[in-house]
Write an enzyme that holds these catalytic residues in place. Structure first.
Site, short mmCIF file in Angstrom:
data_model
loop_
_atom_site.label_atom_id
_atom_site.label_comp_id
_atom_site.label_asym_id
_atom_site.label_seq_id
_atom_site.Cartn_x
_atom_site.Cartn_y
_atom_site.Cartn_z
N ARG A 193 -16.01 85.88 51.08
CA ARG A 193 -17.36 86.02 50.75
C ARG A 193 -17.92 87.62 50.17
O ARG A 193 -19.05 87.89 50.50
CB ARG A 193 -18.44 85.38 51.62
CG ARG A 193 -18.22 83.91 51.92
CD ARG A 193 -18.52 83.16 50.76
NE ARG A 193 -18.06 81.81 50.83
CZ ARG A 193 -16.82 81.54 50.80
NH1 ARG A 193 -15.91 82.28 50.17
NH2 ARG A 193 -16.38 80.12 51.05
N SER B 23 -24.71 77.37 52.54
CA SER B 23 -24.37 78.30 53.95
C SER B 23 -25.53 79.32 54.04
O SER B 23 -25.21 80.16 53.26
CB SER B 23 -22.97 78.43 54.20
OG SER B 23 -22.07 77.52 53.88
N GLU C 6 -25.30 84.95 54.46
CA GLU C 6 -24.61 85.10 53.07
C GLU C 6 -25.45 85.35 51.86
O GLU C 6 -25.09 85.85 50.94
CB GLU C 6 -23.94 83.67 52.98
CG GLU C 6 -22.91 83.63 51.84
CD GLU C 6 -22.19 81.90 52.13
OE1 GLU C 6 -21.49 81.80 52.81
OE2 GLU C 6 -22.29 81.40 51.07
C1 LIG Z 1 -26.34 73.53 47.87
C2 LIG Z 1 -25.53 74.83 47.60
C3 LIG Z 1 -24.29 74.80 47.91
C4 LIG Z 1 -23.50 75.82 47.89
N1 LIG Z 1 -22.17 75.86 48.13
C5 LIG Z 1 -21.46 76.90 47.89
C6 LIG Z 1 -20.08 77.13 48.32
O1 LIG Z 1 -19.63 75.84 48.55
N2 LIG Z 1 -19.40 78.25 47.99
C7 LIG Z 1 -20.07 79.33 47.79
O2 LIG Z 1 -19.28 80.24 47.73
N3 LIG Z 1 -21.45 79.47 47.39
C8 LIG Z 1 -21.97 78.36 47.70
N4 LIG Z 1 -23.42 78.35 47.44
C9 LIG Z 1 -23.90 79.70 47.03
C10 LIG Z 1 -24.04 79.89 45.55
O3 LIG Z 1 -24.03 78.57 44.73
C11 LIG Z 1 -23.02 81.00 45.11
O4 LIG Z 1 -23.27 82.09 45.76
C12 LIG Z 1 -23.35 81.15 43.76
O5 LIG Z 1 -22.33 81.85 42.92
C13 LIG Z 1 -24.69 81.84 43.15
O6 LIG Z 1 -24.83 81.78 41.75
P1 LIG Z 1 -26.39 82.24 41.20
O7 LIG Z 1 -26.09 82.29 39.64
O8 LIG Z 1 -27.37 81.20 41.72
O9 LIG Z 1 -26.51 83.48 41.79
P2 LIG Z 1 -28.10 84.29 42.40
O10 LIG Z 1 -28.35 83.52 43.52
O11 LIG Z 1 -28.88 84.41 41.06
O12 LIG Z 1 -27.60 85.98 42.71
C14 LIG Z 1 -26.76 85.88 43.72
C15 LIG Z 1 -26.27 87.27 44.05
O13 LIG Z 1 -25.60 87.64 43.02
C16 LIG Z 1 -26.30 88.72 42.16
N5 LIG Z 1 -26.03 88.24 40.43
C17 LIG Z 1 -26.17 87.03 40.09
N6 LIG Z 1 -25.81 87.24 38.91
C18 LIG Z 1 -25.22 88.26 38.49
C19 LIG Z 1 -24.63 89.10 37.31
N7 LIG Z 1 -24.70 88.38 36.35
N8 LIG Z 1 -24.57 90.43 37.37
C20 LIG Z 1 -24.53 91.12 38.72
N9 LIG Z 1 -25.15 90.54 39.63
C21 LIG Z 1 -25.62 89.10 39.65
C22 LIG Z 1 -27.73 88.73 42.42
O14 LIG Z 1 -28.22 89.97 42.18
C23 LIG Z 1 -27.56 88.39 43.77
O15 LIG Z 1 -27.17 89.31 44.56
C24 LIG Z 1 -24.16 77.11 47.54
C25 LIG Z 1 -25.63 77.13 47.20
C26 LIG Z 1 -26.39 75.94 47.26
C27 LIG Z 1 -27.78 75.78 46.96
#
Ligand SMILES: Cc1cc2nc3c(=O)[nH]c(=O)nc-3n(C[C@H](O)[C@H](O)[C@H](O)COP(=O)(O)OP(=O)(O)OC[C@H]3O[C@@H](n4cnc5c(N)ncnc54)[C@H](O)[C@@H]3O)c2cc1C
Length: 338
Positions: free
Chosen positions: A163, A237, A332
């Site tokens: 992570r 999580s 996380e």
């Molecule tokens: C129901 C649910 C289940 C989940 N299950 C998992 C799982 O099984 N495993 C897991 O690892 N995660 C899980 N997650 C967490 C999440 O899905 C991941 O971390 C995902 O990669 C976040 O993507 P996002 O585009 O929504 O990022 P955001 O929430 O928009 O951003 C997350 C972080 O990344 C940065 N960021 C985003 N995009 C960029 C970019 N293009 N360049 C630079 N920085 C950037 C943001 O600044 C922030 O710090 C879950 C979330 C939910 C709601």
């Protein structure tokens, strides 16, 4: 191009209220350059936002929210064994997974149904069901918003770990990921070890599963198990599973012999969910926020609450786990507070 005072409550999966002083979507270096030079926001704080499924917005954001707008999924190289695929940062991760399994490629099936966009996948090296982004990543491209220069890191240079990655370091705070490159296999071994996966395939009478079957089963299991953020705000999580020394585990197990634990390298991984449940937090509600009734690791927002209330709840949980077990839980999601 920059819009001011934009409500981004619908752009985060917790559904937390937040007004962004500035908001823009950018899909080219040229557009980024003009945005970074905008007089109103030149020196302000920036937040790069993808799908918003791993952030806690703890109040209004006084700076500029930048949402990447890089699209496209394409095969950029291939041989008899593998294909190399590139995806723009703004592609939905699950869409990439579905595209890959529909082609019959191996590698992404266990990462099905993780919310969010491709550009965020390297951030915390997303992982689930025994697989991680780092297993398939070959490179990540980004633009440094401070210097407006473009770069690409190989998978090794990304420093992927549980992570985390180089992109989570404070020095990378203004690196905007524009795209990722993955190597997928034409043939491979499916990982069906995670509880429930092989059983569900069997129940469906699938004897020789393809990657698409595994992705479908994992999607179904996840939908049964995890709350849908559209219905109940959450970010999956909330805490990472702690990784500790064998001495720490031995000390806790002397009092709690049933504590689940797994070896990882020369350290031991503990279940954050189990620790939280032992402290009595599972299903506990504190006004508009709480701990999911079936998942001690999933904090939820019932509506009309704030990021601060969510963080207060997280702090209480952290404190209790520390007092009872001496373990310092780490969140996380990215906490955005001023
Ligand atoms: C129901 C649910 C289940 C989940 N299950 C998992 C799982 O099984 N495993 C897991 O690892 N995660 C899980 N997650 C967490 C999440 O899905 C991941 O971390 C995902 O990669 C976040 O993507 P996002 O585009 O929504 O990022 P955001 O929430 O928009 O951003 C997350 C972080 O990344 C940065 N960021 C985003 N995009 C960029 C970019 N293009 N360049 C630079 N920085 C950037 C943001 O600044 C922030 O710090 C879950 C979330 C939910 C709601």
């Amino acid at each position: 191009m920059i819009r001011t005072n934009i409500d981004i409550q619908h752009l985060n999966s917790f559904g937390l209220p937040c007004l962004a002083a500035g908001f823009c979507q950018v899909g080219s270096l040229q557009a980024l350059t003009s945005i970074c030079e905008d007089a109103g926001f030149k020196h302000s704080q920036r937040l790069i936002l993808g799908g918003g499924s791993n952030v806690v917005l703890a109040g209004d954001f006084p700076g500029l929210v930048v949402q990447p707008d890089w699209h496209g999924i394409q095969i950029i190289d291939q041989d008899s064994q593998s294909v190399t695929v590139s995806a723009g940062a703004s592609e939905v991760w699950h869409k990439l997974v579905i595209w890959s399994v529909e082609q019959g490629y191996y590698g992404l099936e266990n990462l099905a149904a993780i919310p969010g966009w491709c550009g965020a996948a390297p951030m915390q090296n997303i992982g689930a069901y025994g697989a991680e982004f780092s297993d398939v990543c070959t490179s990540v491209s980004y633009i440094d918003l401070d210097t407006l220069s473009q770069h690409s890191l190989t998978s090794d240079q990304c420093q992927f770990d549980y992570r985390t990655s180089i992109f989570k370091k404070p020095t990378a705070q203004n690196w905007l990921v524009t795209g990722i490159t993955l190597r997928l296999q034409r043939q491979g071994n499916l990982n069906l070890d995670y509880p429930g996966v092989a059983e569900m395939l069997q129940r469906q009478n699938i004897q020789q599963p393809a990657p698409a079957d595994v992705a479908a089963v994992i999607t179904a299991i996840r939908q049964q198990k995890l709350p849908d953020p559209e219905v109940l705000g959450n970010a999956g999580s909330f805490f990472k599973n702690p990784i500790v020394s064998t001495n720490t585990v031995d000390a806790i197990r002397a009092l709690h012999p049933d504590m689940p634990h797994w070896a990882t390298g020369n350290k031991i991984k503990l279940s954050a969910a189990w620790l939280i449940e032992q402290c009595g937090w599972k299903g506990h509600r504190k006004g508009p926020v709480g701990v999911h009734r079936d998942h001690a690791l999933v904090l939820v927002h019932y509506g009309n609450g704030s990021g601060r209330q969510l963080l207060e709840l997280a702090d209480c949980i952290k404190q209790d786990v520390f007092e009872q077990f001496g373990i310092d839980l780490q969140p996380e999601p990215k906490i955005i507070q001023n």
